[in-house]
Design an enzyme around this catalytic site. Structure first.
Site, short mmCIF file in Angstrom:
data_model
loop_
_atom_site.label_atom_id
_atom_site.label_comp_id
_atom_site.label_asym_id
_atom_site.label_seq_id
_atom_site.Cartn_x
_atom_site.Cartn_y
_atom_site.Cartn_z
NE ARG A 1 17.08 15.27 -4.70
CZ ARG A 1 16.72 16.21 -3.84
NH1 ARG A 1 16.69 17.48 -4.22
NH2 ARG A 1 16.40 15.89 -2.60
NE ARG B 1 2.54 -11.00 -4.14
CZ ARG B 1 2.17 -10.11 -5.05
NH1 ARG B 1 2.83 -8.97 -5.16
NH2 ARG B 1 1.13 -10.34 -5.84
N PRO C 1 0.81 -1.21 0.00
CG PRO C 1 0.06 -0.93 2.19
CD PRO C 1 0.83 -1.87 1.31
CD GLU C 2 0.91 4.09 -4.30
OE1 GLU C 2 0.88 5.34 -4.40
OE2 GLU C 2 0.75 3.34 -5.28
#
Length: 267
Positions: free
Chosen positions: A150, A111, A2-3
């Site tokens: 960046r 997992r 999940p985020e």
């Protein structure tokens, strides 16, 4: 998955049920779930700790204990459940914390990618994370400057947790579409006006995700409704909600990426 919105949903669900509970025992059923400390030390240190708060930093759940912080990153398939202690365990339960009040907090992870830390200083784990999208530090001006510093493709940079904490594949695609920016556009090409639009879009899609308890797109996270409101993510071949152009799927930084070729162009 999940985020940030999904993890925030976990926090809001778990906090009322866990604050005030004392950890009575720890059953570590797969040692590699534990990132630190060693299993024996973990058991010795966590037993007797009282849960004082539950919060979030980026995609990490943070449990403030009496003397330590328990950090959990769910990764691809992690889930956290509260059950009565008398209920039998399941095959993929990796960590079981028995609590006062005949409850257990269970970390289930099919997992085996999820990780758990017990630390006296959470910055040892979280210190390299970038700012939170809802923090005062995250301003349009900061974003514009940071993007130009960046000099990377936009999507991989936004997924970099040391740059900005909490975004993942879903909400990055959604925010870039809302801001009309292409995922492969160079970060140092973003204008101040575009950075302001991206800043607004990031906050808007995250707030929408939180409001709808996150997105449920597979068996790893359940209960969210945001998947019913996606603009582009997982909508390859369907019409863009803004212009009607067919949404396409690309691979950007080894991640499946969804764009509208009309709304999102590269200079």
């Amino acid at each position: 998955m999940p985020e940030l919105p999904e993890v925030e949903t976990f926090v809001r669900q778990l906090k009322p049920a866990l604050v005030g509970k004392t950890i009575l025992s720890a059953d570590l059923r797969w040692n590699r779930t534990l990132a630190a400390p060693a299993p024996q030390k973990f058991r010795e240190q966590i037993v007797g700790q009282k849960i004082k708060d539950v919060s979030r930093r980026a995609k990490y759940l943070v449990f403030q204990l009496s003397s330590f912080q328990l950090l959990i990153h769910l990764r691809m398939s992690g889930d956290l459940l509260i059950k009565n202690s008398t209920i039998g365990l399941e095959k993929h339960d990796r960590l079981v914390l028995k609590l006062s009040g005949n409850k257990s907090l269970i970390f289930n992870d099919t997992r085996k990618f999820g990780r758990v830390w017990l630390t006296a200083n959470q910055e040892d784990v979280l210190g390299k994370l970038g700012p939170e999208p809802f923090s005062k530090e995250f301003t349009p001006q900061w974003l514009h400057t940071a993007l130009h510093t960046r000099k990377r493709q936009l999507k991989p940079l936004l997924l970099d947790q040391t740059f900005l904490a909490g975004l993942g594949n879903i909400y990055t695609d959604e925010a870039l579409h809302m801001a009309k920016l292409h995922p492969v556009a160079a970060s140092d090409s973003v204008t101040a006006q575009q950075a302001e639009a991206l800043h607004e879009a990031i906050r808007k899609v995250l707030k929408a995700g939180i409001r709808r308890n996150g997105a449920s797109i597979d068996w790893a996270y359940r209960g969210g409704q945001f998947q019913n409101y996606f603009r582009v993510y997982d909508r390859e071949g369907t019409a863009c909600p803004v212009c009607g152009t067919e949404i396409r799927k690309l691979i950007v930084g080894q991640r499946g990426t969804h764009v509208c070729p009309n709304c999102q162009t590269v200079r």
